[in-house]
Design a protein around this motif. Structure first.
Motif, PDB file in Angstrom:
ATOM      1  N   LEU A 170      -6.045  19.990  -4.709  1.00 47.54           N
ATOM      2  CA  LEU A 170      -5.776  19.154  -3.535  1.00 47.54           C
ATOM      3  C   LEU A 170      -5.331  17.750  -3.942  1.00 47.54           C
ATOM      4  O   LEU A 170      -4.448  17.157  -3.304  1.00 47.54           O
ATOM      5  N   GLU A 171      -5.969  17.233  -5.016  1.00 46.31           N
ATOM      6  CA  GLU A 171      -5.559  15.914  -5.496  1.00 46.31           C
ATOM      7  C   GLU A 171      -4.121  15.941  -5.992  1.00 46.31           C
ATOM      8  O   GLU A 171      -3.360  14.990  -5.770  1.00 46.31           O
ATOM      9  N   GLU A 173      -1.861  18.067  -4.967  1.00 46.26           N
ATOM     10  CA  GLU A 173      -1.026  18.178  -3.774  1.00 46.26           C
ATOM     11  C   GLU A 173      -0.918  16.820  -3.074  1.00 46.26           C
ATOM     12  O   GLU A 173       0.166  16.416  -2.636  1.00 46.26           O
ATOM     13  N   ASN A 174      -2.087  16.149  -2.991  1.00 45.63           N
ATOM     14  CA  ASN A 174      -2.092  14.849  -2.330  1.00 45.63           C
ATOM     15  C   ASN A 174      -1.245  13.839  -3.099  1.00 45.63           C
ATOM     16  O   ASN A 174      -0.506  13.034  -2.507  1.00 45.63           O
ATOM     17  N   SER A 175      -1.370  13.912  -4.437  1.00 42.90           N
ATOM     18  CA  SER A 175      -0.562  13.013  -5.253  1.00 42.90           C
ATOM     19  C   SER A 175       0.920  13.297  -5.051  1.00 42.90           C
ATOM     20  O   SER A 175       1.739  12.374  -4.962  1.00 42.90           O
ATOM     21  N   LEU A 177       2.194  14.626  -2.376  1.00 37.45           N
ATOM     22  CA  LEU A 177       2.562  14.148  -1.050  1.00 37.45           C
ATOM     23  C   LEU A 177       2.723  12.635  -1.041  1.00 37.45           C
ATOM     24  O   LEU A 177       3.632  12.094  -0.385  1.00 37.45           O
ATOM     25  N   GLU A 178       1.824  11.952  -1.768  1.00 42.99           N
ATOM     26  CA  GLU A 178       1.936  10.494  -1.841  1.00 42.99           C
ATOM     27  C   GLU A 178       3.254  10.077  -2.483  1.00 42.99           C
ATOM     28  O   GLU A 178       3.894   9.120  -2.044  1.00 42.99           O
TER      29      GLU A 178
END
Length: 313
Positions: A170-171, A173-175, A177-178
């Motif tokens: 998730l991190e 993916e989040n990274s 996305l960021e």
């Protein structure tokens, strides 16, 4: 012959009178001998039985000693197999050791131990056996609990590993996305042009085309609408290269994505995402413009805004 009480007694008669008396003495001696023999037989049987009793008691005593050794060996085995767990039941272990020492002391204290003492010792040995069995049971129960806890710990660690892995995903993916949002939120120029002018010309003056008549550049640009971009003031850095390819700079440096880059000058604009046109004026001192192509590149600290070129004759 003999005269007794005025009577004449013959020798035959005298012999007949003494005969009963001698018989009585013989009977007495016979009875005494029989009694002595009976007494001897009684004591012989009694001592024989007593010897057997002593032998039986000694045998039972030996059996009790063997049983104590067996129980102690079991105590040593259980403790040796569970050294780490045994510390939690040290009190039970010490009680069993103390009872073993006490029983051995009792058996060694009197070599001719009585039956009553043996019975008491047997009862104590039964108590000792029960104590050691309970000690062993407690250790096994604790071992089972530890196995269950270990299994639960392993399951928990597996769950944590799975969760950690998922969090990592998730991190990531989040990274990602960021990075996508960051990339999408940068300012971009939708249009850009360069106007060469003389020093005393205003903004509405016509553009110069000759290098010898040019004193400054007016740079006009419009930033594309971007709802993800941050509104407000932004610093715009620009790099101007002359026809020879040299960068016109005094050595000033800024960073773009952690990379140091020299720039010519900088200005500030107010971006409100409204399609407004912005302008920057560059008027260098003691610089003679040359014939050829000048290139202007606009930057923010995130990326390149845009570029344009102008040809001077």
């Amino acid at each position: 012959m003999e005269i007794k009480n005025g009577k004449l007694i013959l020798d035959d008669e005298k012999a007949q009178d003494e005969k009963p008396k001698n018989s009585s003495k013989i009977y007495f001696f016979i009875l005494a001998i029989v009694a002595l023999l009976a007494t001897n037989a009684y004591y012989a049987i009694r001592y024989k039985n007593l010897g057997k009793q002593v032998e039986v008691l000694n045998s039972e005593k030996s059996q009790l000693e063997i049983e104590i050794d067996r129980i102690e060996a079991e105590l040593n085995r259980v403790t040796g197999e569970n050294l780490e767990l045994a510390a939690e039941f040290q009190e039970e272990h010490d009680s069993a050791r103390a009872l073993i020492a006490e029983l051995r002391s009792q058996l060694d204290a009197d070599p001719n131990i009585s039956q009553d003492d043996l019975l008491k010792t047997q009862q104590e040995i039964r108590r000792l056996r029960s104590l050691v069995e309970q000690y062993s049971t407690d250790l096994e129960s604790l071992k089972d609990e530890n196995r269950e806890l270990s299994a639960e710990r392993d399951n928990l660690q597996n769950s944590i590993s799975s969760i950690t892995e998922r969090v990592g995903e998730l991190e990531a993916e989040n990274s990602g996305l960021e990075e996508m949002v960051k990339s999408a939120s940068v300012l971009k120029v939708s249009s850009m042009n360069i106007t060469p002018q003389r020093a005393n010309d205003n903004e509405q003056s016509d553009a110069e085309t000759r290098a010898r008549r040019t004193d400054k550049f007016r740079i006009h640009f419009t930033i594309a609408n971007n709802p993800l971009a941050a509104t407000g003031t932004h610093t715009i850095y620009y790099r101007i290269t002359e026809p020879s390819g040299n960068l016109l700079t005094d050595g000033s440096i800024f960073e773009v994505n952690n990379e140091e880059i020299q720039y010519t000058e900088a200005g500030i604009i107010d971006f409100q995402n409204d399609g407004k046109q912005h302008s920057i004026e560059w008027e260098p001192q003691d610089y003679k413009f040359q014939k050829g192509t000048y290139t202007v590149i606009l930057y923010t600290t995130e990326s390149i805004l845009g570029r344009a070129a102008i040809v001077l004759k």
